[in-house]
Design a protein around this motif. Structure first.
Motif, PDB file in Angstrom:
ATOM      1  N   UNK A  50      59.611  50.345  41.175  1.00 20.22           N
ATOM      2  CA  UNK A  50      58.454  50.646  40.320  1.00 20.22           C
ATOM      3  C   UNK A  50      58.100  52.123  40.454  1.00 20.22           C
ATOM      4  N   UNK A  91      60.671  54.281  38.622  1.00 17.82           N
ATOM      5  CA  UNK A  91      60.568  54.368  37.157  1.00 17.82           C
ATOM      6  C   UNK A  91      59.297  55.116  36.761  1.00 17.82           C
ATOM      7  N   UNK A  92      58.246  55.051  37.570  1.00 14.79           N
ATOM      8  CA  UNK A  92      57.053  55.849  37.265  1.00 14.79           C
ATOM      9  C   UNK A  92      57.390  57.336  37.395  1.00 14.79           C
ATOM     10  N   UNK A  93      58.185  57.673  38.404  1.00 16.31           N
ATOM     11  CA  UNK A  93      58.591  59.069  38.556  1.00 16.31           C
ATOM     12  C   UNK A  93      59.494  59.535  37.431  1.00 16.31           C
ATOM     13  N   UNK A  94      60.316  58.624  36.915  1.00 12.17           N
ATOM     14  CA  UNK A  94      61.242  58.967  35.832  1.00 12.17           C
ATOM     15  C   UNK A  94      60.510  59.102  34.500  1.00 12.17           C
ATOM     16  N   UNK A  95      59.440  58.303  34.333  1.00  8.01           N
ATOM     17  CA  UNK A  95      58.802  58.281  33.016  1.00  8.01           C
ATOM     18  C   UNK A  95      57.417  58.912  32.991  1.00  8.01           C
ATOM     19  N   UNK A  96      56.815  59.183  34.139  1.00  9.10           N
ATOM     20  CA  UNK A  96      55.459  59.740  34.146  1.00  9.10           C
ATOM     21  C   UNK A  96      55.315  60.838  35.186  1.00  9.10           C
ATOM     22  N   UNK A  97      56.407  61.551  35.465  1.00  8.73           N
ATOM     23  CA  UNK A  97      56.358  62.519  36.548  1.00  8.73           C
ATOM     24  C   UNK A  97      56.137  63.950  36.108  1.00  8.73           C
ATOM     25  N   UNK A  98      56.414  64.282  34.836  1.00  4.01           N
ATOM     26  CA  UNK A  98      56.457  65.695  34.467  1.00  4.01           C
ATOM     27  C   UNK A  98      55.080  66.310  34.250  1.00  4.01           C
ATOM     28  N   UNK A 128      64.185  59.439  43.579  1.00  2.00           N
ATOM     29  CA  UNK A 128      64.834  58.509  44.504  1.00  2.00           C
ATOM     30  C   UNK A 128      64.241  58.633  45.900  1.00  2.00           C
ATOM     31  N   UNK A 145      65.726  66.700  39.879  1.00  2.00           N
ATOM     32  CA  UNK A 145      64.476  65.939  39.818  1.00  2.00           C
ATOM     33  C   UNK A 145      64.692  64.466  40.136  1.00  2.00           C
ATOM     34  N   UNK A 146      65.845  63.930  39.740  1.00  2.00           N
ATOM     35  CA  UNK A 146      66.132  62.526  40.034  1.00  2.00           C
ATOM     36  C   UNK A 146      66.168  62.252  41.536  1.00  2.00           C
TER      37      UNK A 146
END
Lengths: 360, 360, 360, 360
Positions: free
Chosen positions: A282, A285-292, A145, A140-141
């Motif tokens: 930006x 970090x949105x994908x890391x913290x608001x992607x699921x 990226x 997912x990372x």
């Protein structure tokens, strides 16, 4: 594959015809605009997020003020150097020069389209790679990226020409703030959509063998071999429609909050060359913290363009039915979120900056 | 969900009332302060970590000295340009202008609050994503990246206004070093706490469906479906309370050691625009190397704000009982650590810099 | 734990006594050196890798030449500003001022020690976290990132004072190139070693509970619960001693090749503020591409300091016996590799730069 | 191992003999070129992608225009400083000075060779580490990072001398655009190939024990213990030859599109020191989004050099037979893709920039 090639050709011709008709529509304004090659800064209004005072005339000599090593300035030459350079030009360069488009809006639309194309080529490509290899060549990372760097290079490609909005919701916010022309908004939005559509087509071409080997039969929107999520976003099973709407509002608000801060020179000065990487971060970090929850579309063009492509190419009606009719949420919620984020940043930070006084 | 919305509204009203009362408390100082829009640098003392001599008058012309392309300077305009710009302003811009707050402390508090809010929105969001997807959409490294980039953009949002401490322990160290006013310390700390609290509320809203689907019943602090660690930190099973205290001291000392080095221009010059990413990297490496014992809070506000939120919203008393009454450690230890780190950097490096002489 | 605390105190006293004796040894040179606070650049020779011409006197006014926004320069003040600033100093600042060390070598040694300390605190910490959580909170990439960012912040901490070698093999190469004094080499090496030793002690303290819970008995160098590799490097089972020697030579050669290129301004100009992150990236990519054979020590101090610590604290003789008497390889091979890398870069690139002419 | 050492020596001698013969071939042009040490910028035409106007004579004093802190400029000294520095040179420095090569093409070829060597040393090394540890010490993302940082430091090593093409397809595009000499193209390509070949040899040496322990018998191109993919690329099972061709065309087009945007100062100004990391990031995102089909060679030299090495050293004919005779695709397709990407960027963006006027 034939079908998609056909589609590509067809959409390209649409692309071209839009150019032409638009040149027609805009001929008045372009006729009024100065055509001379001696205009110093005809791209002035495109860098809509910042206004630099680059040159200040002082005692007959030009001195750089603020950002001394600006790109455009760095290419200014004395008359002699100019002539010399002109003579040394390659054949290729002269040919390209003949294709030069002087209409600024058309140039900006082309740049926005190409910017979104680059963004989605890398973004969708990353999802395609992770999906079709069943997470053996990326996780997912990697997707985070892929979109982050996609945004970064999408900005690099278009920044100097169109201001690199790459997102109708961003264009909308800038219009509300008076930093972008309302007239240009629909043109930007359409070309952003076209860019995303064509990128989806390219990714489909590039992963044609992989997608068909992975799905092992018809292309599906859900199930273990679903591939529709390579192109557009779909919500998680547990998510309610309004929960998803809220998620998109918060995500896009966070995006605008950070992007406006990055562009606010009275807050912190960020050199032009760093902006693309930071805006990409930006998105990272949105994908890391608001992607699921529902795949952080936070961009109407990014989601609808590829969704349309999958609808046309073989995934069928399911792309609009899935997730309880999810498709309209990434169209509407990001616009709401962008305005909310803009409002928060303006009300808590930017409105309170002391005004810059005129110089004595 | 209703409850939390109610809470959000309620806490926002607290937020607003604090603003007002504070404006009252501070009316004297703000009345004394010059109110004119022509004051060049009313944010002068907020950039507490660096003092630039930006302009030096030389033979009637203004020349930039050190950092030529500074943000604020870049907006200075000649009188004509100023008037012109004034006329071209959008309606939105004029409305925002009316909301302008002139009280500097209030502006700084708002900026600190928003900075911590952004930091925690991304940080807690990353933990929520990793936890509720059971590490299928992100791993421990994503959490590290979430906090690192959260810090980065928290700094971008607030740097120019409040100096972006984002951490009561950092504010405390700067006070001890004489680089921040002791009077402002409690205000900063309260708004940092409020920012963290509101961010926790937002993450709870955004992940409401996900958290409840994950826990499948009551919200718990420990066990396989525990979700309290999304918001506040809890120690590992093997960790003694004093081991955890020591961990927090070492972690915060490392943070201050690096942050002071980054801000020490006589050591190495780091442009303003790079600082946020580098401070974020410090937090990244602390998470990578000191995160497994007890979750690298290294910030009293970051830990206590969200813990209070979880206490109020449904996790109950356990948030204070768990880990052998762990909750006070991330409040006290980071302050001790920050002072230790400051002392080490000052005694080994900064105190020995040769003094900068006056110019001849 | 008591034992290790005792050790820490003991080694600190060694640290202090070394300072003192050295101050004695060096008293002559420090007595001869100008003590006045008005000396503009007493740290001139410490930035051994670059020589800037910062000021050029022109028509009575000081103008910056090359890198205008240099750290030190940015702090120069007019006499009035100077006096004003002096009066505004905090109590803390005045106390620290009294501790000021004027001996440059001592300052450089302290900086090197602290730089290596920071590097190893993060580097060893990352290995400790990955090892003791059995890869649930970090994977091999975290270790690479830990060392990379450790190097980055180690450089930030020490760059302006000692030039941030952080590695005896780098110091050696710079001596051979005539860019560092041979006299200072042993002092640098000893303090680099001490910094690494103390960092290992700190990591052991911080992970005391974790390490003992993980090993569940005596501390071992090999086997499933081995923990010695947290501190020093050990070769893979398949590796021959000479294969490991070659690996270290190639790794350190690659390090020097890149570091010399980064510092070679006639090749490409890299601003000071970017150097630390780029050198950190070199270490990152070495860890990613040359880490599996024997753990990329590429630094005698980084490996021997912590190995000594583990020998003293409880891992015993095995730390020297393991890997067929591996311990001497990371001491010798990096020195050979550093010289090889230096030679390659000089012979293929730097020796052929056209000489910079004197100005007309 | 003996065999490969022999090979290394042999190929080095080829390397050297090529130097000599070339010096012969080029003796005329080097005799005609000015040999004086006082020539300010004999590397002028090597920075083929940008032309800065660095100095502008104004009222008898030299002032920097555009990029003030340029590398080369920063080393200019007054005559006194020059003499002083000359005397202070180390013995090593004087020895190196004697080896100075004045022929510019030879210098550029050496730089290209070393640049590709560094790139492939890290890139192939990362694949070797991930493969031989069966993904326990690195995953697919490590490989992406290895190539990305390899490209970054390959550029740092060679940028100032040869312009850091590192890729025959890039050199070809620059020739077509008239920014690189057609005469130099074959020399660049050959040295790029040699650099990649030697890097493969070095990685084989460094991972000799690991590769043989992993394969546990003969070296194979396919099967569970295949190791040929450490060096050259092979297509996935599902991929058709033309699908692979298309993949390489799209990948290289994306590379050129981004690289041309990064170098186009009229679009966005990117400081020299940031370019290498950004070009590395382009390669990173291509690896993340276009790596699974056939391993993103996007560079004829990167693929063919190591393939030749594996053919010679023990993998045999299979390296050319595997994947349905795949080997020629990464030779031809990247050249097609590079031209396509160049055309797209030029036609959509660069051709339409308003011409920079001569200064008044």
């Amino acid at each position: 594959m034939l079908y998609s090639l056909l589609l590509l050709v067809c959409s390209t011709s649409v692309f071209v015809s839009v150019f032409r008709s638009e040149s027609g529509v805009l001929s008045l304004s372009s006729a009024l605009a100065p055509q001379s090659g001696h205009k110093v800064c005809d791209a002035a209004d495109c860098s809509s997020m910042k206004e630099h005072t680059v040159f200040v005339q002082a005692e007959g000599a030009l001195h750089y003020r603020s950002p001394p090593p600006v790109g455009r300035g760095a290419k200014h030459l004395t008359t002699e150097q100019w002539t010399e350079q002109e003579e040394g030009r390659s054949v290729m360069d002269r040919l390209l020069r003949k294709c030069r488009i002087r209409n600024q809006l058309l140039r900006q639309c082309l740049a926005e389209g190409l910017g979104v194309y680059v963004m989605m080529l890398f973004g969708c490509g990353a999802v395609a790679q992770v999906t079709t290899t069943r997470e053996t060549m990326g996780q997912y990372l990697s997707i985070n990226l892929g979109y982050a760097l996609g945004v970064t290079f999408g900005i690099f490609v278009s920044h100097g020409v169109s201001g690199a909005h790459l997102n109708p919701a961003v264009s909308l916010s800038l219009c509300v703030l008076g930093r972008h022309s309302w007239f240009k908004l629909p043109f930007y939005a359409v070309f952003q959509l076209i860019g995303a559509f064509l990128a989806a087509a390219t990714v489909y071409l590039q992963y044609y063998d992989a997608i068909h080997a992975f799905s092992g039969g018809p292309l599906t929107v859900s199930g273990p071999n679903a591939t529709a999520a390579i192109f557009a976003t779909y919500p998680a099973d547990y998510l309610s429609l309004w929960g998803g709407f809220l998620d998109q509002v918060i995500g896009t608000a966070a995006l605008l909050l950070c992007v406006l801060a990055l562009g606010d020179q009275r807050n912190i000065y960020v050199p032009d060359g760093l902006q693309p990487a930071l805006v990409g971060s930006v998105v990272l970090v949105i994908g890391i913290s608001m992607g699921s929850n529902c795949g952080y579309a936070i961009n109407p063009a990014r989601d609808f363009g590829p969704r349309l492509f999958t609808f046309l190419v073989g995934w069928g009606n399911d792309v609009f039915i899935a997730g309880g009719g999810w498709w309209w949420v990434p169209l509407v919620a990001p616009c709401v979120g962008a305005l909310l984020g803009t409002l928060i940043y303006e009300l808590l930070i930017e409105a309170h900056h002391p005004p810059s006084p005129p110089e004595a």
